[in-house]
Design an enzyme around this catalytic site. Sequence first.
Site, PDB file in Angstrom:
ATOM      1  N   CYS A   7      -4.653  -1.732  -1.753  1.00  0.00           N
ATOM      2  CA  CYS A   7      -4.938  -0.319  -2.011  1.00  0.00           C
ATOM      3  C   CYS A   7      -5.885  -0.258  -3.198  1.00  0.00           C
ATOM      4  CB  CYS A   7      -3.636   0.421  -2.319  1.00  0.00           C
ATOM      5  SG  CYS A   7      -3.835   2.119  -2.908  1.00  0.00           S
ATOM      6  N   ASN A   8      -7.047   0.346  -3.019  1.00  0.00           N
ATOM      7  CA  ASN A   8      -8.023   0.431  -4.096  1.00  0.00           C
ATOM      8  C   ASN A   8      -7.493   1.250  -5.266  1.00  0.00           C
ATOM      9  OD1 ASN A   8     -10.850  -0.715  -3.056  1.00  0.00           O
ATOM     10  ND2 ASN A   8      -9.801   0.270  -1.344  1.00  0.00           N
ATOM     11  N   THR A   9      -6.825   2.357  -4.978  1.00  0.00           N
ATOM     12  CA  THR A   9      -6.295   3.214  -6.038  1.00  0.00           C
ATOM     13  C   THR A   9      -5.226   2.479  -6.837  1.00  0.00           C
ATOM     14  OG1 THR A   9      -6.769   5.217  -4.759  1.00  0.00           O
ATOM     15  CG2 THR A   9      -5.157   5.401  -6.538  1.00  0.00           C
ATOM     16  N   GLY A  36      -3.973   8.915  -3.728  1.00  0.00           N
ATOM     17  CA  GLY A  36      -5.292   9.285  -4.229  1.00  0.00           C
ATOM     18  C   GLY A  36      -5.434  10.675  -4.788  1.00  0.00           C
ATOM     19  N   ASP A  65       0.864  -1.184   0.000  1.00  0.00           N
ATOM     20  CA  ASP A  65       0.000   0.000   0.000  1.00  0.00           C
ATOM     21  C   ASP A  65       0.894   1.226   0.000  1.00  0.00           C
ATOM     22  OD1 ASP A  65      -2.307   1.585   0.093  1.00  0.00           O
ATOM     23  OD2 ASP A  65      -2.411   1.555   2.263  1.00  0.00           O
ATOM     24  N   CYS A  95     -11.459   2.756   0.492  1.00  0.00           N
ATOM     25  CA  CYS A  95     -10.011   2.933   0.614  1.00  0.00           C
ATOM     26  C   CYS A  95      -9.593   2.150   1.847  1.00  0.00           C
ATOM     27  CB  CYS A  95      -9.653   4.409   0.763  1.00  0.00           C
ATOM     28  SG  CYS A  95      -7.928   4.728   1.236  1.00  0.00           S
ATOM     29  N   THR A  96      -8.463   1.448   1.776  1.00  0.00           N
ATOM     30  CA  THR A  96      -8.079   0.596   2.894  1.00  0.00           C
ATOM     31  C   THR A  96      -7.687   1.380   4.136  1.00  0.00           C
ATOM     32  OG1 THR A  96      -5.843   0.392   1.960  1.00  0.00           O
ATOM     33  CG2 THR A  96      -7.424  -1.372   1.466  1.00  0.00           C
ATOM     34  N   HIS A  97      -7.409   2.678   4.006  1.00  0.00           N
ATOM     35  CA  HIS A  97      -7.179   3.490   5.200  1.00  0.00           C
ATOM     36  C   HIS A  97      -8.465   3.698   6.011  1.00  0.00           C
ATOM     37  CE1 HIS A  97      -3.406   4.651   3.147  1.00  0.00           C
ATOM     38  NE2 HIS A  97      -2.993   5.150   4.301  1.00  0.00           N
TER      39      HIS A  97
END
Length: 258
Positions: free
Chosen positions: A70-72, A40, A7, A182-184
């Site tokens: 990480c989605n992005t 992002g 990530d 988002c993984t955050h």
Amino acid sequence: MQIGFFDSGIGGLTVLAEAIRRLPDKDFLYMADTLHVPYGTKPKEDVKQYIFKSVGKMMEQGIDALVVACNTATSIAIADLRDRYSLPIVGMEPAVKPAVEMNLATGKRVLVFATPLTLQLPKYYALVSRVDEKGIVDSLPLPELVHYCEALQFDRDVMADYFLRKLSGYDLNEYGIIVLGCTHYPFYKDILRSILPAHIEIVDGNVGTVKRLSALVSRFGITGRGGSGQVRFMCTGGEPAYIDKMQTALAMLLERES
């Protein structure tokens, strides 16, 4: 067996924590691209270069599988990573499909929290177009939230005020599910639960991602390569203080879910 998790920062730890719980006999290597966090809000082509440089360093460490946590990063680079490397590679995507399926019977809408770049990419548009036949999905960019998370800003009052301001233009009675894209963002689940109406569910893609990981390593025939549950950390900036931060954040996640 050593599974790599990648990530831009500490967000992917929310996925790693799920993997540790479900795959306790594996070893893990976690890489954070601290030189370039957050992704992002940056140009797509720059981010793709950052991803390949970081993943290349992970490959040098002998990983047997990779989770792009990480989605992005998944939206930008997952197809190219799979073309380049032959090991199992699992990506992330916002849990829009299960959210839509859960909400169809209720008549409620779905609200997706994500980074600005994720929401701008064709992969996200294609996902929503494919699963949202009734037009019930809305999207809310939260460009500041990764910065807050990276600073370990988890003060309940500060963050509750932030979310309430972001949601001030929405009638929450219309919504049944909020998707953390988002993984955050799962770091803030407890705070969100404290301010959202009781009928709103909060979902993310972490459990589904780890289930796909488990199935994929089994399909590749590498499940027999055991480990001791060891977690190693790397970051592109090489900062010892950031390694300490990742260890602290992971311990917090594991304790919260225990």
